[in-house]
Design a protein around this motif. Structure first.
Motif, mmCIF file in Angstrom:
data_model
loop_
_atom_site.group_PDB
_atom_site.id
_atom_site.type_symbol
_atom_site.label_atom_id
_atom_site.label_comp_id
_atom_site.label_asym_id
_atom_site.label_seq_id
_atom_site.Cartn_x
_atom_site.Cartn_y
_atom_site.Cartn_z
ATOM 1 N N TYR A 6 30.378 61.100 42.828
ATOM 2 C CA TYR A 6 30.903 59.827 42.341
ATOM 3 C C TYR A 6 30.174 59.321 41.105
ATOM 4 C CZ TYR A 6 32.545 60.071 47.136
ATOM 5 O OH TYR A 6 33.099 60.488 48.294
ATOM 6 N N THR A 7 29.377 60.180 40.492
ATOM 7 C CA THR A 7 28.563 59.695 39.378
ATOM 8 C C THR A 7 29.392 59.121 38.239
ATOM 9 O OG1 THR A 7 28.288 62.038 38.943
ATOM 10 C CG2 THR A 7 26.332 60.831 39.592
ATOM 11 N N PHE A 8 30.539 59.730 37.972
ATOM 12 C CA PHE A 8 31.334 59.202 36.853
ATOM 13 C C PHE A 8 31.728 57.750 37.120
ATOM 14 C CE2 PHE A 8 35.764 59.177 38.359
ATOM 15 C CZ PHE A 8 35.637 59.897 39.552
ATOM 16 N N LEU A 9 32.045 57.455 38.366
ATOM 17 C CA LEU A 9 32.410 56.076 38.697
ATOM 18 C C LEU A 9 31.193 55.164 38.672
ATOM 19 C CD1 LEU A 9 35.047 56.278 41.560
ATOM 20 C CD2 LEU A 9 35.331 55.389 39.247
ATOM 21 N N LYS A 10 30.098 55.684 39.192
ATOM 22 C CA LYS A 10 28.871 54.892 39.184
ATOM 23 C C LYS A 10 28.489 54.514 37.771
ATOM 24 C CE LYS A 10 26.683 56.656 43.374
ATOM 25 N NZ LYS A 10 25.764 57.701 43.853
ATOM 26 N N THR A 11 28.616 55.479 36.877
ATOM 27 C CA THR A 11 28.274 55.215 35.487
ATOM 28 C C THR A 11 29.158 54.116 34.904
ATOM 29 O OG1 THR A 11 27.717 57.546 35.289
ATOM 30 C CG2 THR A 11 27.938 56.299 33.249
ATOM 31 N N LEU A 12 30.449 54.272 35.105
ATOM 32 C CA LEU A 12 31.361 53.252 34.589
ATOM 33 C C LEU A 12 31.020 51.893 35.176
ATOM 34 C CD1 LEU A 12 34.796 55.141 34.787
ATOM 35 C CD2 LEU A 12 33.430 54.660 32.762
ATOM 36 N N HIS A 13 30.756 51.894 36.466
ATOM 37 C CA HIS A 13 30.491 50.648 37.148
ATOM 38 C C HIS A 13 29.200 50.014 36.648
ATOM 39 C CE1 HIS A 13 29.493 48.212 40.873
ATOM 40 N NE2 HIS A 13 30.646 47.743 40.475
ATOM 41 N N LYS A 14 28.194 50.859 36.484
ATOM 42 C CA LYS A 14 26.910 50.354 36.015
ATOM 43 C C LYS A 14 27.043 49.779 34.607
ATOM 44 C CE LYS A 14 24.066 53.508 36.874
ATOM 45 N NZ LYS A 14 23.260 54.711 36.635
ATOM 46 N N ASN A 15 27.934 50.398 33.827
ATOM 47 C CA ASN A 15 28.140 49.903 32.473
ATOM 48 C C ASN A 15 28.984 48.638 32.429
ATOM 49 O OD1 ASN A 15 26.616 51.848 31.228
ATOM 50 N ND2 ASN A 15 28.311 53.277 31.032
ATOM 51 N N GLY A 16 29.363 48.156 33.595
ATOM 52 C CA GLY A 16 30.012 46.850 33.601
ATOM 53 C C GLY A 16 31.515 46.864 33.795
ATOM 54 N N LEU A 17 32.086 48.029 34.046
ATOM 55 C CA LEU A 17 33.534 48.059 34.277
ATOM 56 C C LEU A 17 33.842 47.567 35.690
ATOM 57 C CD1 LEU A 17 36.325 49.039 33.129
ATOM 58 C CD2 LEU A 17 35.944 51.121 34.447
ATOM 59 N N PRO A 18 34.646 46.517 35.805
ATOM 60 C CA PRO A 18 35.021 46.041 37.136
ATOM 61 C C PRO A 18 35.882 47.089 37.858
ATOM 62 C CG PRO A 18 35.471 44.369 35.464
ATOM 63 C CD PRO A 18 35.181 45.651 34.747
ATOM 64 N N ILE A 19 35.496 47.400 39.074
ATOM 65 C CA ILE A 19 36.222 48.407 39.856
ATOM 66 C C ILE A 19 36.510 47.848 41.241
ATOM 67 C CG2 ILE A 19 36.127 50.723 40.869
ATOM 68 C CD1 ILE A 19 34.287 51.600 38.682
ATOM 69 N N VAL A 20 37.722 48.048 41.709
ATOM 70 C CA VAL A 20 38.039 47.723 43.096
ATOM 71 C C VAL A 20 38.619 48.962 43.756
ATOM 72 C CG1 VAL A 20 39.578 46.411 44.607
ATOM 73 C CG2 VAL A 20 38.410 45.248 42.730
ATOM 74 N N PHE A 21 38.117 49.281 44.928
ATOM 75 C CA PHE A 21 38.638 50.424 45.672
ATOM 76 C C PHE A 21 39.684 49.958 46.673
ATOM 77 C CE2 PHE A 21 34.486 51.754 44.267
ATOM 78 C CZ PHE A 21 34.673 53.071 43.891
ATOM 79 N N PHE A 22 40.725 50.743 46.826
ATOM 80 C CA PHE A 22 41.679 50.411 47.875
ATOM 81 C C PHE A 22 42.064 51.658 48.665
ATOM 82 C CE2 PHE A 22 45.836 51.799 46.158
ATOM 83 C CZ PHE A 22 45.492 52.030 44.835
ATOM 84 N N ASP A 23 42.336 51.440 49.913
ATOM 85 C CA ASP A 23 42.722 52.493 50.850
ATOM 86 C C ASP A 23 41.629 53.553 51.024
ATOM 87 O OD1 ASP A 23 44.525 53.707 52.701
ATOM 88 O OD2 ASP A 23 44.939 55.251 51.196
ATOM 89 N N ARG A 24 41.534 54.468 50.065
ATOM 90 C CA ARG A 24 40.523 55.513 50.190
ATOM 91 C C ARG A 24 39.268 55.036 49.474
ATOM 92 N NH1 ARG A 24 43.533 61.027 48.674
ATOM 93 N NH2 ARG A 24 45.225 61.016 50.169
ATOM 94 N N ILE A 25 38.461 54.340 50.197
ATOM 95 C CA ILE A 25 37.303 53.695 49.602
ATOM 96 C C ILE A 25 36.044 54.541 49.797
ATOM 97 C CG2 ILE A 25 38.350 51.461 50.040
ATOM 98 C CD1 ILE A 25 36.571 51.061 52.372
#
Lengths: 339, 339
Positions: free
Chosen positions: A133-152
């Motif tokens: 999940y590093t690609f998501l972690k990176t985006l998230h850490k850089n400030g991109l708002p992320i919401v997970f749904f269903d498959r969280i």
DNA sequence: TTGAAAGCGCTAACAT
DNA sequence: ATGTTAGCGCTTTCAA
């Protein structure tokens, strides 16, 4: 070459400066009513539309959000997207929909592209194969708002919304047991997925509460999530080949449910000796097989909630630190169909 | 605030100028191998991604294409989109998918937003309600490459791809007639749609060729295209209420087919006295009802062709003046199911 | 109340 | 082989 009118064009036509036009169009307080009218009238007459790329570049804000789902040709996701859109539309956001076909690579590419395309936030339901999940972690850490749904996933702290998979599963299994089924097999989705494990846990708990043994022999994994029909058929065949045949099948996902019904039909299994119950959001599932009971997720509602959460993240003035994971109950459709 | 690294950041870090970095990243011939390596290595290490908004703004080229369809929760369209994506992906294009829910307003908004978002081209299948095509004409006149698929229109001259609706319909009707049906009713989609008229024409021609009368009493319009179940059920009820009841129903669209089957079931119509045949791309249609024969469109293939056409338009050096309308044959799935 | 100018990230002449 | 500069369309100080 498609070349829409720009603010500069308007400025020249009206003998004004670009900044005046810009302010007039956005109803800036400094501009006189007269000028405003002239500008907006002219803009309307030439059907002026601002260039979202320039706006994004300037404002770091695009009023569009990105959606990443495994498969559009899956009722659950298309229903969820409809829910997302309904909220997004009301709030003036556009949606950019992408699908991964359950490929981690596509997932990463899509998420990165959306982020760079400066969407204001991301709604994502994970692909079955993803473990890194590093690609998501990176985006998230850089400030991109992320919401997970269903498959969280657990690995990222943010808003999440999912179904009461455990309970839905528990009730469905209970129902099979109540109707006298003794050996309930399972066709399970990829074990990386949150939903798979929750649903399996519900199944196990129901067995336990009824003092029935959990038998790993009766579990079959469908790693392709039902996209590969053969995988499901093989699983069904191997279940039917057991010396101690199951008398019911419980299925943890939509696509697998459909494939399973098809397999049973093509193998001429007797629908009376083999009860089938599974998760499904297909809008025709009630027409499929006489005795198919199913758990339906509130997909549209989940989409709405996910989008509301994302809006909260995007539009919050100060950083949010308290996150919520909403769990939405499921609907069980048993055999006694009312309505 | 999500803020990815820029070329400038790299330039500063490496003590180079932005243009050198830009050229190095795009493998420009002027840059020495050594510099190239330094730049690309560093870029990779910080996971640099260029800003598509800036690129679009600069190049008037976004390497993304817009898709406008009525409904994602419709197998035909999700399959077509998969076809579009497969070609787009190979050619380095991203897809931005939007749906209109058959609303003309949404259609216009979406198309305009995509155009302004500087997609390089548009793939569109028209909403059922749309009668005013000026917004598309304007975009097209301004140079936006547009390709129509499935629900095409005559009013704009460009590449188009659609199914052999007439023939598919003709054959399906023939088949009903051959099997002895005498009074074949029709559930038709909105009459604004190209596909509706072609399919209806095929039906009429089959009647004519068999010296059977065309009877307007047997035609029912479903303006909502099957999204409104009640509309379809009412149509079915009124057909069943005819003193001279039809012995078959032919349906010109997917959603209506499904709703019709549901209606017949809930009204307890006898599947033997009422044959049902319709267009459908649902992947479970073969499981629905024992005797349901259907016409399937090659959706995936159509999507691929549409995207190829769009690429031709986008990447052509000089303006294209010769346009083609491709017609793709349909598959008829009768009762004798092999395989 | 309006205009001029700088800058968002990137590229492409035009220097050097 | 590398750097400087202007400009894509828009907003936003700052100046008038």
């Amino acid at each position: 070459m498609y070349k829409p009118a720009t603010i500069k064009d308007i400025a020249i036509a009206l003998n004004l400066s670009p900044s005046t036009v810009s302010r007039a169009l956005r109803d800036g307080y400094e501009i006189s009513a007269g000028t405003k009218k002239i500008v907006t009238d002219y803009a309307n007459s030439i059907n002026y539309q601002s260039n979202p790329n320039a706006l994004s570049l300037k404002n770091k804000r695009s009023f569009s959000i990105g959606i990443v789902v495994p498969e559009l040709a899956n009722s659950f996701f298309s229903q969820a997207i409809a829910g997302i859109e309904s909220v997004a539309y009301e709030s003036g956001y556009h949606t950019i929909i992408t699908q991964t076909h359950d490929s981690s690579t596509r997932e990463r590419t899509n998420a990165n592209h959306l982020a760079n395309r400066s969407v204001d936030g991301l709604l994502i339901s994970m692909s079955s194969g993803t473990t890194d999940y590093t690609f998501l972690k990176t985006l998230h850490k850089n400030g991109l708002p992320i919401v997970f749904f269903d498959r969280i996933i657990d690995e990222i702290e943010t808003f999440k919304v999912t179904s009461a998979n455990f309970t839905g599963s528990y009730n469905a299994t209970q129902s099979l047991i109540k109707s006298g089924r003794k050996r309930i097999a399972v066709l399970a989705n990829a074990p990386q997925l949150s939903i798979t494990n929750e649903r399996l846990a519900g199944y196990k708990k129901a067995l336990e509460d009824n003092k029935m043994p959990y038998n790993a022999d009766l579990i079959r994994w469908c790693y392709k999530g039902g996209n590969d029909y053969q995988e499901v058929e093989n699983a069904v065949i191997s279940l039917l080949a057991l010396t101690d045949q199951p008398d019911a099948i419980f299925i943890t996902s939509d696509r697998i449910s459909i494939s399973c019904i098809r397999a049973l039909k093509s193998l001429n299994a007797d629908p009376n000796t083999m009860a089938v119950t599974g998760f499904s959001n297909s809008d025709v599932v009630d027409l499929l097989q006489p005795n198919f009971c199913y758990v339906r997720q509130k997909a549209f509602e989940m989409g709405q909630i996910a989008m509301q959460m994302l809006l909260k993240l995007i539009e919050s003035k100060y950083p949010i630190t308290e996150f919520e994971t909403r769990v939405i109950d499921t609907e069980y459709h048993g055999m006694e169909k009312e309505n």
